[in-house]
Design a protein around this motif. Structure first.
Motif: not given
Length: 330
Positions: A80-82, A85, A120-121
């Motif tokens: 997830g976003p958390q 990267r 995520p990207d």
């Protein structure tokens, strides 16, 4: 493709976020190569065994929002976003999963999303599995999913394995034996009824057993249970030779007078053993001894020593030896 070629390919594909599928026989190290590549790039890794999933597991479960609508809660094993990267979402044994689970991966692989969940990207999907002819649990991959991935065939390479083994603490007698009998690094026949067979993974099991020091009365049975009868019998014969060799400590104390074996298996064994003891301080003694061996075994010793410790090439003794043997090092 050899493991080192797979690593180079993964570096390219991860950089462009291209989904990829690794095909290979059981026990060749597909999962480990993915994990090591991710680690070398500083990527996080989520290892998901697709065969353990149900189709609904990927989407998650619904909950009722305060407004009275329905919102899907994605499973915690999806990044997830958390999270980091950059990362690898590794779907291991994907083609062993039931067709409905594979179908649930369509959207995740191509569109990087499942329902409301978005990958995520910086994350990339990598999958792996055994080939249909390997007598493993497999389901034919739907063409719609297959066409969404780049497919790489994983092959065993003794040279790559030896480099990995030197870094990973595989016992020197195992490395020396496989240098002498390279065909036994991976001896897999899907038509055989044998439960155990030789593979990079099962030789790592043998190394772990040797480190523990099993009772001699059960050694053969333990090895046979890991790599099969034929490979275990040959390895036991090699161990008998290995255990009669002059000790590395004795060789380093008096490299000019220490006995030199005559049999090729013993020469291979002593070369591998000395490679373990090569340091900046001991290098002159090591080279003094290997100069008494047939040149190919000296090269073998130096190659494995440098794989274990690259700083050895900076020692004056190594530089002198390399200069004297430049004709065989080209």
């Amino acid at each position: 493709m050899t493991p080192s070629q797979i690593v180079l390919s993964l570096r390219t594909l991860l950089a462009i976020r291209q989904p990829v599928f690794l095909w290979g026989a059981p026990g060749v190290g597909k999962s480990q190569v993915v994990a090591q590549t991710a680690h070398s790039l500083g990527y996080a890794l989520r290892d998901i065994r697709a065969i353990l999933l149900d189709p609904v597991d990927l989407r998650g479960i619904p909950r009722i929002t305060p407004e009275g609508g329905t919102q899907w809660c994605p499973p915690s094993f999806l990044p997830g976003p958390q999270d980091a990267r950059h990362g690898v979402l590794f779907l291991d044994e994907l083609n062993a999963a039931p067709p409905l689970v594979q179908a649930a991966c369509y959207q995740l692989v191509l569109d990087r999303r499942i329902g409301e969940y978005v990958l995520p990207d910086g994350w990339v999907v990598v999958a792996a599995g055994n080939r249909e002819g390997d007598r493993s649990v497999t389901h034919r991959m739907p063409t719609a999913l297959s066409n969404r991935m780049v497919h790489l065939e994983f092959e065993v390479s003794l040279e790559d394995w030896q480099r990995w083994a030197a870094r990973s603490g595989i016992m020197p007698e195992v490395r020396a034996f496989l240098q002498f009998r390279p065909k036994l690094l991976h001896d897999f026949d899907p038509r055989s009824a044998s439960r155990a067979f030789a593979s990079p993974r099962s030789w790592a099991f043998v190394s772990s057993m040797l480190k523990y020091g099993p009772d001699p009365s059960v050694e053969y049975d333990l090895f046979r249970g890991a790599v099969g009868e034929g490979a275990a019998a040959e390895f036991m014969g090699f161990l008998q030779v290995w255990r009669t060799l002059p000790s590395a400590e004795g060789i380093l104390r008096d490299p000019q007078s220490a006995p030199v074996p005559a049999e090729p298996a013993a020469l291979c064994a002593v070369s591998e053993c000395l490679a373990e003891y090569a340091t900046g301080d001991s290098m002159p003694a090591v080279i003094c001894y290997i100069e008494r061996l047939p040149v190919e075994f000296g090269v073998l010793c130096m190659r494995h020593a440098v794989c274990r410790d690259k700083s050895l090439v900076e020692s004056p003794a190594f530089a002198h030896w390399a200069q004297n043997h430049a004709d065989v090092l080209v």
